[in-house]
Write an enzyme that holds these catalytic residues in place. Structure first.
Site, PDB file in Angstrom:
ATOM      1  N   LYS A 191      15.174  -0.589   4.411  1.00 42.00           N
ATOM      2  CA  LYS A 191      14.593  -0.098   3.144  1.00 42.00           C
ATOM      3  C   LYS A 191      14.750   1.419   3.003  1.00 42.00           C
ATOM      4  CE  LYS A 191      11.886   0.483  -0.408  1.00 42.00           C
ATOM      5  NZ  LYS A 191      12.354   0.220  -1.757  1.00 42.00           N
ATOM      6  N   LEU A 218       0.824  -1.217   0.000  1.00 41.91           N
ATOM      7  CA  LEU A 218       0.000   0.000   0.000  1.00 41.91           C
ATOM      8  C   LEU A 218       0.857   1.266   0.000  1.00 41.91           C
ATOM      9  CD1 LEU A 218      -2.530  -1.432   2.585  1.00 41.91           C
ATOM     10  CD2 LEU A 218      -3.040  -0.869   0.188  1.00 41.91           C
ATOM     11  N   PRO A 219       0.238   2.419  -0.319  1.00 44.68           N
ATOM     12  CA  PRO A 219       1.032   3.633  -0.538  1.00 44.68           C
ATOM     13  C   PRO A 219       1.742   4.242   0.667  1.00 44.68           C
ATOM     14  CG  PRO A 219      -1.115   3.815  -1.620  1.00 44.68           C
ATOM     15  CD  PRO A 219      -1.163   2.584  -0.770  1.00 44.68           C
ATOM     16  N   THR A 221       6.410   0.500   1.779  1.00 44.75           N
ATOM     17  CA  THR A 221       7.495   1.242   2.433  1.00 44.75           C
ATOM     18  C   THR A 221       6.866   2.242   3.392  1.00 44.75           C
ATOM     19  OG1 THR A 221       8.833   1.059   0.438  1.00 44.75           O
ATOM     20  CG2 THR A 221       9.527   2.695   2.063  1.00 44.75           C
ATOM     21  N   LYS A 272       8.260  10.562  -0.859  1.00 47.10           N
ATOM     22  CA  LYS A 272       7.729   9.986   0.383  1.00 47.10           C
ATOM     23  C   LYS A 272       8.847   9.289   1.176  1.00 47.10           C
ATOM     24  CE  LYS A 272       6.234   5.812   0.611  1.00 47.10           C
ATOM     25  NZ  LYS A 272       5.587   4.515   0.593  1.00 47.10           N
TER      26      LYS A 272
HETATM   27  P1  NAD Z   1       0.735   2.070  -6.553  1.00 46.62           P
HETATM   28  O1  NAD Z   1       0.221   3.433  -6.265  1.00 46.62           O
HETATM   29  O2  NAD Z   1       0.954   1.652  -7.959  1.00 46.62           O
HETATM   30  O3  NAD Z   1      -0.247   0.984  -5.880  1.00 46.62           O
HETATM   31  C1  NAD Z   1      -0.865   1.148  -4.646  1.00 46.62           C
HETATM   32  C2  NAD Z   1      -2.207   0.413  -4.728  1.00 46.62           C
HETATM   33  O4  NAD Z   1      -2.837   0.502  -3.452  1.00 46.62           O
HETATM   34  C3  NAD Z   1      -3.174   1.046  -5.737  1.00 46.62           C
HETATM   35  O5  NAD Z   1      -3.694   0.046  -6.603  1.00 46.62           O
HETATM   36  C4  NAD Z   1      -4.268   1.661  -4.874  1.00 46.62           C
HETATM   37  O6  NAD Z   1      -5.548   1.662  -5.493  1.00 46.62           O
HETATM   38  C5  NAD Z   1      -4.219   0.736  -3.678  1.00 46.62           C
HETATM   39  N1  NAD Z   1      -4.813   1.315  -2.482  1.00 46.62           N
HETATM   40  C6  NAD Z   1      -4.721   2.596  -2.024  1.00 46.62           C
HETATM   41  N2  NAD Z   1      -5.403   2.723  -0.866  1.00 46.62           N
HETATM   42  C7  NAD Z   1      -5.909   1.487  -0.593  1.00 46.62           C
HETATM   43  C8  NAD Z   1      -6.696   0.967   0.469  1.00 46.62           C
HETATM   44  N3  NAD Z   1      -7.101   1.729   1.494  1.00 46.62           N
HETATM   45  N4  NAD Z   1      -7.060  -0.336   0.435  1.00 46.62           N
HETATM   46  C9  NAD Z   1      -6.670  -1.134  -0.601  1.00 46.62           C
HETATM   47  N5  NAD Z   1      -5.932  -0.688  -1.647  1.00 46.62           N
HETATM   48  C10 NAD Z   1      -5.544   0.590  -1.622  1.00 46.62           C
HETATM   49  O7  NAD Z   1       2.075   1.938  -5.695  1.00 46.62           O
HETATM   50  P2  NAD Z   1       3.241   0.868  -5.897  1.00 46.62           P
HETATM   51  O8  NAD Z   1       4.267   1.422  -6.813  1.00 46.62           O
HETATM   52  O9  NAD Z   1       2.661  -0.471  -6.152  1.00 46.62           O
HETATM   53  O10 NAD Z   1       3.878   0.922  -4.423  1.00 46.62           O
HETATM   54  C11 NAD Z   1       3.249   0.298  -3.320  1.00 46.62           C
HETATM   55  C12 NAD Z   1       4.197   0.353  -2.133  1.00 46.62           C
HETATM   56  O11 NAD Z   1       5.423  -0.275  -2.495  1.00 46.62           O
HETATM   57  C13 NAD Z   1       4.563   1.771  -1.676  1.00 46.62           C
HETATM   58  O12 NAD Z   1       4.647   1.794  -0.278  1.00 46.62           O
HETATM   59  C14 NAD Z   1       5.922   2.003  -2.324  1.00 46.62           C
HETATM   60  O13 NAD Z   1       6.692   2.939  -1.605  1.00 46.62           O
HETATM   61  C15 NAD Z   1       6.508   0.617  -2.281  1.00 46.62           C
HETATM   62  N6  NAD Z   1       7.507   0.343  -3.320  1.00 46.62           N
HETATM   63  C16 NAD Z   1       7.326   0.744  -4.609  1.00 46.62           C
HETATM   64  C17 NAD Z   1       8.312   0.451  -5.561  1.00 46.62           C
HETATM   65  C18 NAD Z   1       8.146   0.883  -7.018  1.00 46.62           C
HETATM   66  O14 NAD Z   1       9.146   0.817  -7.762  1.00 46.62           O
HETATM   67  N7  NAD Z   1       6.970   1.285  -7.448  1.00 46.62           N
HETATM   68  C19 NAD Z   1       9.466  -0.238  -5.204  1.00 46.62           C
HETATM   69  C20 NAD Z   1       9.605  -0.667  -3.888  1.00 46.62           C
HETATM   70  C21 NAD Z   1       8.613  -0.361  -2.950  1.00 46.62           C
END
Ligand code: NAD
Length: 336
Positions: A208, A104-105, A133, A283
Site C-alpha cells: 500500500k 482508522l487514521p 494505512t 502521512k
Molecule cells: P477519516 O478521517 O474520514 O475517518 C477516520 C475515522 O476514524 C473518523 O470517523 C474518526 O472519528 C475515527 N476515529 C479517530 N480516532 C478514533 C478512535 N480512537 N476510535 C474510533 N474511531 C476513531 O479517514 P478515512 O479517509 O476514512 O481514512 C481512514 C484510513 O484509510 C486512513 O488510514 C487512510 O490513510 C486510509 N485510506 C484512505 C483513503 C481515502 O481515499 N480517504 C483511501 C485508502 C486508504
C-alpha cells in the site's frame, strides 16, 4: 446453521487441520472463505469516516450485521441510521463480533485501539482485519499483540479511494498467512473487487505504501504538466485527451484530474472537497520515507513529493483533495 454452532465447527476444523497436514488447512480455509462470501456474520467496524462508513454500508448490503464504534458521535449517528448497531467502546464491539475491521487514521490510533480491544482477552475465533494505512512494523506489532491473546490478525489496507469504497470496488492488499488470507477473502469481497495476498504480516502495508508513493508522485506530475500546458496556451481538454491516449496517461489524469471539469467525478469539480485528503497523502509519504530510511532505499521523487504535500498541509490545506497541488502551482506567478 446458527453462528455459534458454525464457529465451533470451524474451530474443530482448524485444530484438526493444523494438527494434520497442509491440505487440510487448505480445505478449512476454502470452506471458511466461501462461507464468508455467502454467510451472514457479526462484523465489528471501528472507524466510520469517509472510507469506513461506506465499507460498512456495503457489508450491510451483503447481509452482515455490523457492530460499530467511532469516537465521533456524528459518525455513529449516521452509521446507526444505515443499520449499524453502535457500541460504547472497541472492546464491546470485539466481544460481539466474528470479524473486526478497523479503518482508522494513523499508527498510534490503530495500536491504541487494538490495545484497548484485546486487553481483557478476546474470543480466539475472532479474526481482526486492519484496513487503515499504517507502518508495516506497527502492523507486525499489532499482529503480535492479537496473537498473544490467542486470536488472529491480518493487515489489509485498501486502494481505490472514497469512490472505490462507495462502489465496493476497492483493492485489498493482505498481509498474513495463506490460511488467514483465505479466511478473510470472502468477507473482503463484499467491499472490494481485487483481494491480493501480498505475503506475511506487514506486507499488505508495504504494498500500500509503495503504491501511494507512486500515486503521490504521479499526481504532482499531472498537476505541473497540466499547469505548464495551459500556460503555454493549450486547451485543457484537448491536451488531457492527448495525455489519456498517450504514454502520460495515469489514474490522476483519467479519474482524478486536478483541473476542474476534466474528470467527471473528480474532487476538483467540487472545490477539491471529498476524495483523498492532502493530509492523508502527506502521512503516507511520511510512512514511505520512514521505511525507505530503514531499508536504505533512495526515494528522491517520493521525498520531494512528501515535502510539497507537507507544505500544503502547513498552509492549512490538509483537508483539500491532494490534487489541489494544481491550484497551488497555478497561483505561483512571476512577480517580474
Ligand atoms: P477519516 O478521517 O474520514 O475517518 C477516520 C475515522 O476514524 C473518523 O470517523 C474518526 O472519528 C475515527 N476515529 C479517530 N480516532 C478514533 C478512535 N480512537 N476510535 C474510533 N474511531 C476513531 O479517514 P478515512 O479517509 O476514512 O481514512 C481512514 C484510513 O484509510 C486512513 O488510514 C487512510 O490513510 C486510509 N485510506 C484512505 C483513503 C481515502 O481515499 N480517504 C483511501 C485508502 C486508504
Amino acid at each position: 446453521m446458527a453462528l455459534k454452532q458454525f464457529s465451533t465447527i470451524m474451530t474443530k476444523w482448524q485444530m484438526h487441520a493444523l494438527k494434520n497436514n497442509a491440505s487440510l488447512t487448505k480445505s478449512f480455509s476454502k470452506c471458511m472463505s466461501s462461507s464468508a462470501a455467502s454467510k451472514s456474520f457479526n462484523v465489528g467496524f471501528i472507524g466510520l469516516g469517509n472510507m469506513g462508513s461506506r465499507m460498512a454500508n456495503n457489508l450491510i448490503k451483503k447481509g452482515h450485521k455490523i457492530n460499530a464504534f467511532d469516537v465521533a458521535p456524528s459518525a455513529c449517528k449516521e452509521a446507526e441510521s444505515k443499520g449499524c448497531t453502535i457500541y460504547g467502546s472497541p472492546e464491546a464491539v470485539a466481544q460481539k463480533s466474528d470479524f473486526v475491521i478497523t479503518m482508522l487514521p494513523n499508527n498510534d490510533i490503530v495500536y491504541d485501539t487494538y490495545d484497548e480491544m484485546v486487553k481483557n482477552g478476546v474470543n480466539s475465533n475472532t479474526m481482526f482485519i486492519d484496513s487503515s494505512t499504517i507502518d508495516p512494523n506497527v502492523a507486525k506489532k499489532v499482529q503480535q499483540l492479537v496473537k498473544s491473546k490467542g486470536a488472529s490478525f491480518v493487515d489489509a489496507p485498501v486502494s481505490g479511494g472514497v469512490m472505490g469504497a462507495e462502489n465496493a470496488t476497492l483493492t485489498f492488499m493482505v498481509g498474513g498467512t495463506k490460511a488467514e488470507y483465505d479466511t478473510v477473502k470472502g468477507l473482503l469481497e463484499g467491499m472490494g473487487r481485487r483481494i491480493t495476498h501480498c505475503g506475511d504480516y506487514g506486507m499488505g502495508q508495504a504494498a500500500k505504501i509503495c503504491n501511494n508513493m507512486m500515486l503521490g508522485i504521479s499526481m504532482i506530475g499531472v498537476c505541473e504538466t497540466m499547469n505548464l500546458a495551459i500556460r503555454l496556451g493549450l486547451d485543457p481538454k484537448t491536451f488531457n485527451d492527448i495525455i489519456n491516449s498517450s504514454t502520460g496517461q495515469c489514474w490522476s489524469s483519467t479519474i482524478n484530474n486536478p483541473v476542474p471539469g476534466l474528470s467527471e467525478n473528480a474532487p476538483a469539480n467540487n472545490d477539491y472537497r471529498g476524495g483523498f485528503s492532502t493530509a492523508l497523502i502527506t502521512k503516507d509519504l511520511g510512512l514511505a520515507s520512514g521505511v525507505a530510511t530503514a531499508s536504505n532505499s533512495p526515494i528522491p521523487m517520493g521525498a520531494i513529493a512528501h515535502q510539497i504535500y507537507r507544505t500544503l498541509t502547513c498552509r492549512g490545506l490538509g483537508n483539500k483533495d491532494f490534487s489541489y497541488v494544481y491550484e497551488f502551482l497555478k497561483n505561483e506567478q512571476s512577480q517580474n
